[in-house]
Each structure stands twice: as structure tokens, then as C-alpha cells.
Design a protein around this motif. Structure first.
Motif, mmCIF file in Angstrom:
data_model
loop_
_atom_site.group_PDB
_atom_site.id
_atom_site.type_symbol
_atom_site.label_atom_id
_atom_site.label_comp_id
_atom_site.label_asym_id
_atom_site.label_seq_id
_atom_site.Cartn_x
_atom_site.Cartn_y
_atom_site.Cartn_z
ATOM 1 N N UNK A 116 20.149 -6.033 11.295
ATOM 2 C CA UNK A 116 19.337 -4.867 10.961
ATOM 3 C C UNK A 116 17.872 -5.150 11.266
ATOM 4 N N UNK A 117 17.150 -4.118 11.639
ATOM 5 C CA UNK A 117 15.706 -4.213 11.803
ATOM 6 C C UNK A 117 15.069 -3.611 10.556
ATOM 7 N N UNK A 118 14.159 -4.350 9.960
ATOM 8 C CA UNK A 118 13.516 -3.902 8.724
ATOM 9 C C UNK A 118 12.003 -3.868 8.939
ATOM 10 N N UNK A 119 11.432 -2.690 8.712
ATOM 11 C CA UNK A 119 9.982 -2.533 8.760
ATOM 12 C C UNK A 119 9.466 -2.545 7.332
ATOM 13 N N UNK A 120 8.561 -3.448 7.084
ATOM 14 C CA UNK A 120 7.958 -3.611 5.758
ATOM 15 C C UNK A 120 6.735 -2.715 5.677
ATOM 16 N N UNK A 121 6.699 -1.836 4.684
ATOM 17 C CA UNK A 121 5.588 -0.897 4.528
ATOM 18 C C UNK A 121 4.532 -1.381 3.549
ATOM 19 N N UNK A 122 4.791 -2.489 2.863
ATOM 20 C CA UNK A 122 3.810 -3.053 1.956
ATOM 21 C C UNK A 122 4.228 -2.983 0.500
ATOM 22 N N UNK A 123 3.333 -3.501 -0.336
ATOM 23 C CA UNK A 123 3.516 -3.524 -1.788
ATOM 24 C C UNK A 123 2.355 -2.769 -2.410
ATOM 25 N N UNK A 124 2.641 -2.026 -3.479
ATOM 26 C CA UNK A 124 1.594 -1.290 -4.173
ATOM 27 C C UNK A 124 1.917 -1.210 -5.654
ATOM 28 N N UNK A 125 0.879 -0.978 -6.455
ATOM 29 C CA UNK A 125 1.093 -0.697 -7.879
ATOM 30 C C UNK A 125 1.335 0.786 -8.037
ATOM 31 N N UNK A 126 2.313 1.125 -8.866
ATOM 32 C CA UNK A 126 2.574 2.537 -9.124
ATOM 33 C C UNK A 126 1.740 3.004 -10.314
ATOM 34 N N UNK A 127 1.702 4.308 -10.577
ATOM 35 C CA UNK A 127 0.883 4.836 -11.680
ATOM 36 C C UNK A 127 1.310 4.374 -13.069
ATOM 37 N N UNK A 128 2.485 3.744 -13.192
ATOM 38 C CA UNK A 128 3.006 3.321 -14.486
ATOM 39 C C UNK A 128 2.857 1.823 -14.701
ATOM 40 N N UNK A 129 2.120 1.160 -13.807
ATOM 41 C CA UNK A 129 1.863 -0.269 -13.954
ATOM 42 C C UNK A 129 2.873 -1.172 -13.277
#
Length: 182
Positions: A116-129
Motif C-alpha cells: 500500500x502507498x500511504x500519504x501522511x498528512x501530519x499530526x495536529x491537536x484537536x479542539x478537545x485536547x
């Protein structure tokens, strides 16, 4: 180094596929019920151990008659083989955003290696912590490798269904809190 556990956010993820129909267009479908668990060293996804399952009965192609046919013995045999599963075996980091994920896909009691080819879009904090990571997953398999070979011959000499199935998925994972041994 510590192990980080990630689990699927099913409300913001989809496990989709496409297959040629009458050799002139694609039919899209998805599995509405599926789970993904990922273990990484710290937050490094090149170290990921990935496990995924999908409930065959949850297949959805926007046509209930077709969905029922896909669940029967001509295709997935959902009563006998209620799940498909994937277990990663190796990950290659191609660049900061792209990975090749190798693993074993099991359907109808047959396990075969897939890439499989996997594109990583990143990591982020959500509004709930919470902390979330996003991925786009693509690949191709030949359905007949898993014994899914039902087809029909057309008057024109072609076949009703292609053998190649394109995987197209969006996955959002949620980082789980670390547990500390007492």
C-alpha cells in the motif's frame, strides 16, 4: 523510547474501494464498520505496527441489492468469513510524507501479501485536547487472488467486473493516553 498507541476515529475515516463495471466505469464502495490500531515508537510512523479489520456485512455500494449479492457466496461469503483483516509486516519511509506499507491481507480465509502507498498528512491537536494523525491510503489488489472470482461475460465479449480493485481510504487516528506502570 516509549510505545504510542493510536486508534481509529471512525467518524472521520473511510475504508473505500473501486472496481471496473462493464469495463467502462468504476463502482465505488466502502466498509462502514472497520477498526484500525497502530503502535509506534514515540510518534514515529515509520516504526508502526498496523492492525485493521473490517466487517464484511457492512459493505456499502449505494445499492442494497448489489450489497446483498456481495455478501453472498458469489463474492465475500459474509456468513462464513465475517471479517477481512490486515496486518503490517514492513514499512518503508520514502520521504517525510510518503510510506510504502507491506502486510498480509486476509479475506475468505486466504492471506496474501499486499503493498500500500500511504500519504501522511501530519499530526495536529484537536479542539478537545487530543492528538490526531491523518493518512491517505491507496493500493491495488487482484480480487481473484482471494477466491473472489464471480463474473459475467458481456455480449461484446468483455466481462462485467474487473479483477483489479483499487483501494482508496482516508484514516484519522487518535493518540491514546500513555499508561504508567505503578
Amino acid at each position: 523510547m516509549s510505545t504510542t498507541k493510536w486508534v481509529l476515529d471512525p467518524k472521520h475515516s473511510e475504508l473505500g474501494f473501486k472496481i471496473k463495471h462493464l469495463m467502462i466505469s468504476n463502482i465505488s464502495g466502502s466498509f462502514r464498520e472497520f477498526e484500525v490500531e497502530v503502535d509506534t515508537v514515540d510518534e514515529e510512523f515509520s516504526t508502526a505496527q498496523i492492525r485493521a479489520t473490517a466487517q464484511i456485512a457492512s459493505i456499502h455500494t449505494n445499492n442494497e441489492q448489489r450489497d446483498q449479492h456481495l455478501r453472498n457466496s458469489d463474492f465475500f461469503e459474509a456468513d462464513t468469513y465475517p471479517q477481512l483483516s490486515f496486518q503490517s509486516t514492513k514499512i518503508e519511509k520514502l520521504d517525510d510524507d510518503t510510506f510504502t506499507v507491506y502486510g498480509d491481507l486476509t479475506m475468505k480465509g486466504v492471506s496474501k501479501p499486499v503493498k500500500l502507498t500511504v500519504e501522511y498528512s501530519g499530526v495536529t491537536k484537536d479542539p478537545w485536547g487530543g492528538v490526531r494523525a491523518g493518512f491517505t491510503i491507496g493500493g491495488k489488489i487482484n480480487r481473484t487472488d482471494w477466491g473472489i472470482s464471480f463474473n459475467g461475460i458481456l455480449e461484446t465479449g468483455g466481462v462485467a467486473l474487473g479483477e483489479e480493485v483499487k483501494i482508496n481510504s482516508e484514516v484519522q487516528l487518535v493518540k491514546q493516553p500513555q499508561t504508567v506502570a505503578a
